[in-house]
Design an enzyme around this catalytic site. Sequence first.
Site, short mmCIF file in Angstrom:
data_model
loop_
_atom_site.label_atom_id
_atom_site.label_comp_id
_atom_site.label_asym_id
_atom_site.label_seq_id
_atom_site.Cartn_x
_atom_site.Cartn_y
_atom_site.Cartn_z
N LYS A 114 15.78 21.17 -11.50
CA LYS A 114 15.11 19.90 -11.76
C LYS A 114 15.97 18.89 -12.52
CE LYS A 114 11.30 18.83 -11.14
NZ LYS A 114 10.05 19.26 -11.76
N GLU B 149 9.45 7.66 -16.84
CA GLU B 149 8.07 8.10 -17.14
C GLU B 149 7.65 7.63 -18.52
OE1 GLU B 149 8.02 12.34 -16.38
OE2 GLU B 149 9.05 12.01 -14.49
N HIS C 138 0.82 -1.21 0.00
CA HIS C 138 0.00 0.00 0.00
C HIS C 138 0.86 1.27 0.00
CE1 HIS C 138 -3.40 -2.65 1.21
NE2 HIS C 138 -2.46 -3.23 1.96
N SER D 160 14.45 20.62 -16.62
CA SER D 160 13.25 21.42 -16.87
C SER D 160 13.65 22.67 -17.63
CB SER D 160 12.61 21.80 -15.53
OG SER D 160 11.81 22.95 -15.68
#
Length: 461
Positions: free
Chosen positions: A287, A294, A160, A281
């Site tokens: 970043k 992804e 979880h 970024s």
Amino acid sequence: MSAPAKLWGGRFTGATDPLMNLYNASLPYDKKMYAADLEGTRVYTSGLQKIGLLTEEELSEIHRGLELIKEEWSQGKFEEKDGDEDIHTANERRLGEIIGRQIAGKVHTGRSRNDQVATDMRLYVREQLGNLSKILKDLIETIVKRAESEIDVLMPGYTHLQKAQPIRWAHWLSMYATYFTEDFNRLQQIIERVNVSPLGAGALAGHPYGIDREYLAENLGFTGVIGNSLTAVSDRDFVVETMFWSTLFMNHISRFSEDLIIYSSGEFGFIKLADAYSTGSSLMPQKKNPDSLELLRGKSGRVFGSLSGFLMSIKSIPSTYNKDMQEDKEPLFDCLITVEHSILIATGVISTLNINKAKMEAALTMDMLATDLADYLVRKGVPFRETHHISGECVKLAEDENLSGIDQLTLEQFKKIDSRFGDDVKDVFNFEASVERRTATGGTAKSAVLKQLKNLKDQLN
Ligand code: ARG
């Protein structure tokens, strides 16, 4: 007599709508299968010669022409022409130009594009899946190697997405190596089912000149023939299975990526991706984004889309061949290339990332040993259901007392909850000891993880 512009042009008088030509054409994407198509024709014509439909001389002319066409394709010199509907018509047209239509016109005797395309597809898919097997094996070996060399690192295991029990980082790696090995094994089974021959089934009803289908199959490296000609031309289950396999594999890749995305976040900081697999970024200078992961996660959706789209295309077509089936190619090819690149990227990511052992181990918290505390009393003869409750009371007391963990309770406090606690309770609060208790097959103890890794290596060899 001038050759008809189209292979099937004989009965047609009106011109085809130019958009219809485009709509109908599969050459832009099925030319990928040029080698399979030429190989199928090479063996098919040998089969024709064997039953007396071609002379030795005609056959060698045909084979010479096929070789030249193969060279043209491989050197990017094949000239596509209007009217080349698909790879089959393009190759046959070109063969006629090279060796003359008199002989080339005999090549398609008893064959239909229906058994031809099914044959080409199976040859092509077989080759691609063989390649996927190889690079998938590399991925698994990379993961196994990493697990072996980082066997001593502990981290939280989650359910979880909540901290559950301490595990080895190598155990986490071995989990995905196990998934991917299952994928590898499943792939071998699919390759077996792909590798049967539809050639010699004709358009649908079978071969009118008694071609030796077993001979064709054997010479194309197939392990057998599809036993019903109607099935042979209409079956695209091997395409569906390949896309299902790809979907399931990408699902595993997606979960693997999701874990690593979480582990690479600032909040976790367990791993750091190599620059080679991250991007920045355009606005925020600080970043470093895990784009590789992804994309691996995102592309799993695209592969599933290919599977579901094609299943919809064929779900209610009547037997046997229908043009709907041409819709197998783009999703299949897209699937294959996406999976190929995904395996290579995943291999790159996992072989170059850095782990932060200190952060992984610092994330371990004493409450993760609450089960071990319950097990402690079990070893003293208390039924587990009771010990579970007692351990829960300890967790609650530590919380109520604002202690940093259950290990901070005094022996008196433990004894007050249950008199069976003894001085040795302090030995429970050791992550390494917790992990090392899980020696049963599949567990997270060092010996158990090493056994898993060895077993995976054995399966691959
Ligand atoms: N390009 C077609 C395909 O990919 C080849 C088979 C065409 N057969 C036919 N009867 N029209 O499915």
